[in-house]
Scaffold this active site. Structure first.
Site, mmCIF file in Angstrom:
data_model
loop_
_atom_site.group_PDB
_atom_site.id
_atom_site.type_symbol
_atom_site.label_atom_id
_atom_site.label_comp_id
_atom_site.label_asym_id
_atom_site.label_seq_id
_atom_site.Cartn_x
_atom_site.Cartn_y
_atom_site.Cartn_z
ATOM 1 N N ASP A 1 1.681 23.986 -47.095
ATOM 2 C CA ASP A 1 0.360 24.144 -46.480
ATOM 3 C C ASP A 1 -0.764 23.405 -47.192
ATOM 4 O OD1 ASP A 1 0.362 25.744 -48.731
ATOM 5 O OD2 ASP A 1 -0.921 27.255 -47.825
ATOM 6 N N GLU A 2 -0.439 22.582 -48.146
ATOM 7 C CA GLU A 2 -1.494 21.845 -48.839
ATOM 8 C C GLU A 2 -1.188 20.359 -48.872
ATOM 9 O OE1 GLU A 2 -2.675 23.473 -52.633
ATOM 10 O OE2 GLU A 2 -2.101 25.491 -52.023
ATOM 11 N N ASP B 1 -6.117 22.684 -47.483
ATOM 12 C CA ASP B 1 -5.389 23.929 -47.673
ATOM 13 C C ASP B 1 -5.504 24.735 -46.377
ATOM 14 O OD1 ASP B 1 -4.267 26.280 -48.507
ATOM 15 O OD2 ASP B 1 -5.419 26.406 -50.372
ATOM 16 N N LEU B 2 -4.404 24.835 -45.664
ATOM 17 C CA LEU B 2 -4.457 25.536 -44.382
ATOM 18 C C LEU B 2 -4.603 27.036 -44.597
ATOM 19 C CD1 LEU B 2 -1.662 23.451 -42.657
ATOM 20 C CD2 LEU B 2 -4.117 23.418 -42.134
ATOM 21 N N ARG C 1 -6.310 41.082 -43.578
ATOM 22 C CA ARG C 1 -6.995 41.046 -44.882
ATOM 23 C C ARG C 1 -8.222 41.944 -44.897
ATOM 24 N NH1 ARG C 1 -6.016 34.879 -47.273
ATOM 25 N NH2 ARG C 1 -3.952 34.754 -46.321
ATOM 26 N N TYR D 1 1.571 30.496 -42.598
ATOM 27 C CA TYR D 1 2.631 31.066 -41.768
ATOM 28 C C TYR D 1 2.039 31.926 -40.638
ATOM 29 C CZ TYR D 1 6.053 29.851 -45.449
ATOM 30 O OH TYR D 1 6.850 29.213 -46.361
#
Length: 723
Positions: A146-147, A54-55, A91, A59
């Site tokens: 992305d996974e 999982d990147l 975040r 984006y």
DNA sequence: AAGTTGTAAT
DNA sequence: ATTACAA
């Protein structure tokens, strides 16, 4: 909780049955062909080892690679009025995924926004990731952009077989619910080896693509996915069987169980089922009453942490679509224009893919006060052959002209345009993609790959084949002998799907990986390390570097980026030595998709744009200097690159036959390059059966694979202004 | 939920 | 053809 033992028991059994049962379903046909393969005759693995990748904020990562200055500012990726993802700087300031732009700006006034409606770059990077993983093991399944899931069971078994009794195995990364590393890894040798492979793969994706991400290591897709998010970002976690009930129990609601969506959750709620434990304890019969037996059983299993679904290699996409949402479209004219615009980019993408679409679908979303979300309607129709041909052959404008009326017909099936209407969204989609081209069936040598670029229609590498391609032992050549076609199969013709210059997403590599490698890897030291077979040597690349690019800087870039730069250098460089590393401009529109992919910052960021502009592009050398993720610094990977540089002949050393595109050549795995050059030198083609196969699960349905990768135009060169 | 894709099952 | 699910 005393049933946790039972769960695990059950799970163990699941593994067994699933391992015995499921391979024959999907990758297994491939294996049938090689009935004499050593891995089939060898002991069957006790259970699977599955990775989930999982990147991190995907984006945002891509944009930060495109413009390293963005790394140090709070960055949000904006689609319409939504921040779809944001980097970790943002975040920290309270910005979250899927937050509205206004809310995000309130939380974080300095938030820098990049428009992310054009997915081109994300899609390309996404496929690079998948391809990279596939170069180590073909069993890779994509989940979104992305996974990726990966079934590395056979890779693990091989390492295990190579591991001597006395060797001490240990876990890399976290182990779920074992904070103090109090794990006896020898009790879980396969998972431990899986964690090592995961760590190596993460290192490789960082060194080659510049991407960081998380990994989960477990015995099923469900568990691997659940555990991969335990420590974020850029970390990995293994889940031991004895902790399965812990991780399931920890889920706050059934919605967290992958496979349980909104609707399912609502229906479960109707039955009084809200927590995972509720579902575990809920009578199966009642569940069957609501969902039907297969679905009910699956839900129950999921709640128990049981999942025997196989990792199904994804291959090339089965459909391509393009859509836009908006506040309001209320006239036929606007509809037509929007459709025209969408079709323009879709047709171009379709053309680059190379396959020919046989079905067209138009989807709309009507505005409605109630149920504002999820009222999409669609109509579809077959595409006449002559139009499909224009698409795949690149007569894009003509194709669009002919497709538009078709689309409008479909539109009128859904909307009485005499009455007032109000659309929120329009989507155009090509599906039923057919591999084009007549065949050139038995091209013995893979050289044919260049001339008429064979596309592995359903080509599927037999699963075990070249995983661990570079594992030590040097018994590599063994694998490839098995890559023979299954005589019992129709052995469809290898279809040519793209012309040499064409750029596709892809899986070229798949088929090239089928090639036999005569010599074992040069070094033994690669025993425990992964090596990619898709490298281009540094020296090879630097030779072709445009003059305004600092080789030093260039060298520090991830390999894939280097390749991309090179592949576009000829086009872009001469004319486009342009200047500023950051252009503040509104993203024009989707027609600009393919042409100018230059990075842009949206207008709403004008206030913060200065911040960004301050970062001089000459910073990039430092920002782009990828050190290994966790500061593990010089790893096997570095040696690997060294090795490869030493062992790979340079392109300049060897004359290409005239029909070979050097660019295409450079993208091949090193081994293939090596082999081809040997072949050319001797002028005696080695016999390499391209191998086709397939048969997968639903024999007919899936026509996967195809496509090469796209090397889009891009403006990365602006980060390399000579200082 | 919001947005832009993609897959699978019905 | 539509719904459900996923990122």
């Amino acid at each position: 909780m005393d049933n946790s033992e039972d769960e695990m028991e059950e799970d163990e059994n699941e593994w067994r049955t699933s391992f015995v049962d499921s391979p024959p379903l999907s990758p297994a046909r491939a294996s049938v062909s090689g009935s004499s393969l050593n891995w089939t005759s060898g002991p069957a693995p006790a259970h699977r080892v599955i990775l989930h990748f999982d990147l991190d904020c995907f984006y945002a990562q891509v944009e930060m690679i495109r413009n390293p200055a963005l790394r140090q500012v709070p960055l949000g990726i904006q689609q319409k009025y939504i921040i779809v993802t944001c980097n970790y700087v943002a975040r920290e300031q309270g910005v979250t995924k899927l937050m509205s732009v206004t809310a995000a700006k309130e939380k974080c006034p300095q938030l820098v926004l990049v428009k992310g409606e054009d997915l081109t770059h994300y899609r390309e990077m996404s496929y690079k990731m998948t391809e990279l993983l596939m170069s180590y093991c073909p069993l890779v399944e994509r989940l979104g952009f992305d996974e990726n899931f990966m079934d590395i069971t056979s890779m693990v078994e091989r390492r295990l077989a190579q591991t001597s009794e006395t060797e001490r195995i240990s876990f890399r990364g976290h182990v779920y619910n074992h904070p103090n590393a109090d794990v006896e890894a020898s009790d879980h040798p396969r998972l431990a080896l899986g964690s090592q492979i995961a760590a190596e793969l993460r290192e490789v994706t960082y060194s080659k693509l510049g991407l960081t991400g998380c990994a989960g290591i477990a015995t099923s897709k469900l568990l691997a996915k659940l555990v991969s998010g335990a420590f974020k970002p850029n970390q990995q976690t293994s889940l031991l069987p004895e902790n399965i009930s812990d991780i399931m129990g920890c889920l706050s609601s059934i919605r967290k169980v992958p496979g349980v969506g909104h609707q399912t959750a609502k229906r479960l709620k109707g039955l009084g089922v809200v927590s995972v434990t509720d579902l575990q304890l809920f009578p199966l019969n009642d569940l069957i009453g609501e969902f039907g037996a297969p679905c009910a059983q699956r839900l129950k299993n999921l709640s128990l942490g049981v999942d025997d679904s196989p990792v199904t290699p994804t291959g090339a996409p089965q459909s391509l679509s393009d859509e836009d949402s908006f506040k309001k479209i209320a006239s036929t004219k606007e509809v037509l224009e929007k459709i025209q615009e969408l079709l323009g980019s879709l047709v171009e993408r379709m053309h680059k893919d190379g396959r020919q679409p046989q079905t067209f679908r138009l989807t709309i979303r009507k505005h409605s006060a109630t149920n504002k979300w999820f009222n999409r309607e669609s109509r579809q129709c077959p595409i006449p052959n002559h139009i499909g041909q224009k698409v795949s052959s690149g007569c894009c404008d003509e194709a669009v002209v002919q497709l538009v009326p078709m689309a409008m017909k479909l539109f009128h099936k859904m909307v009485e345009s005499s009455a007032a209407f109000h659309l929120n969204l329009i989507n155009v989609c090509f599906s039923n993609l057919q591999t084009r081209g007549a065949a050139a069936s038995g091209k013995g040598s893979i050289t044919s790959f260049f001339t008429h670029s064979t596309s592995p229609g359903k080509t599927q590498i037999s699963s075990q084949s070249q995983d661990d391609f570079f594992q030590a032992g040097g018994n590599l050549s063994v694998d490839h002998q098995f890559i023979t076609k299954d005589p019992s199969q129709k052995t469809e013709v290898m279809k040519s799907s793209f012309s040499p210059g064409q750029a596709l997403h892809g899986f070229k590599r798949k088929q090239s990986s089928v090639v036999a490698v005569k010599e074992p890897p040069p070094q033994k030291l690669c025993c425990s390390t992964l090596r990619s077979n898709c490298a281009v040597t540094n020296s090879m690349m630097t030779q072709r570097l445009p003059p305004n690019v600092d080789p030093e800087v260039f060298r520090l870039l991830p390999e894939e980026i280097q390749k991309e730069l090179l592949s576009t250098a000829d086009k872009n460089y001469p004319t486009n030595t342009s200047a500023s590393s950051v252009t503040a401009a509104e993203v024009p529109h989707s027609t600009d998709n393919m042409t100018s992919l230059s990075f842009t910052v949206t207008q709403n960021v004008k206030d913060t744009k200065d911040t960004v502009d301050k970062f001089d592009p000459s910073d990039s050398p430092t920002t782009m200097n990828h050190k290994s993720p966790a500061g593990q610094s010089l790893l096997p990977g570095e040696n690997v690159m060294e090795e490869e540089r030493l062992s790979l002949p340079l392109s300049s050393d060897c004359e290409f036959p005239g029909n070979v595109d050097p660019k295409v050549f450079s993208e091949l795995p090193v081994d293939v390059q090596r082999e081809l050059m040997a072949e050319w030198k001797q002028q005696k083609p080695l016999l390499k059966t391209p191998l086709i196969r397939k048969g997968g699960k639903s024999t007919m349905t899936k026509d996967k694979k195809v496509a090469g990768k796209s090397s889009q135009t891009n403006n990365l060169f602006k980060y390399f202004k000579p200082s």
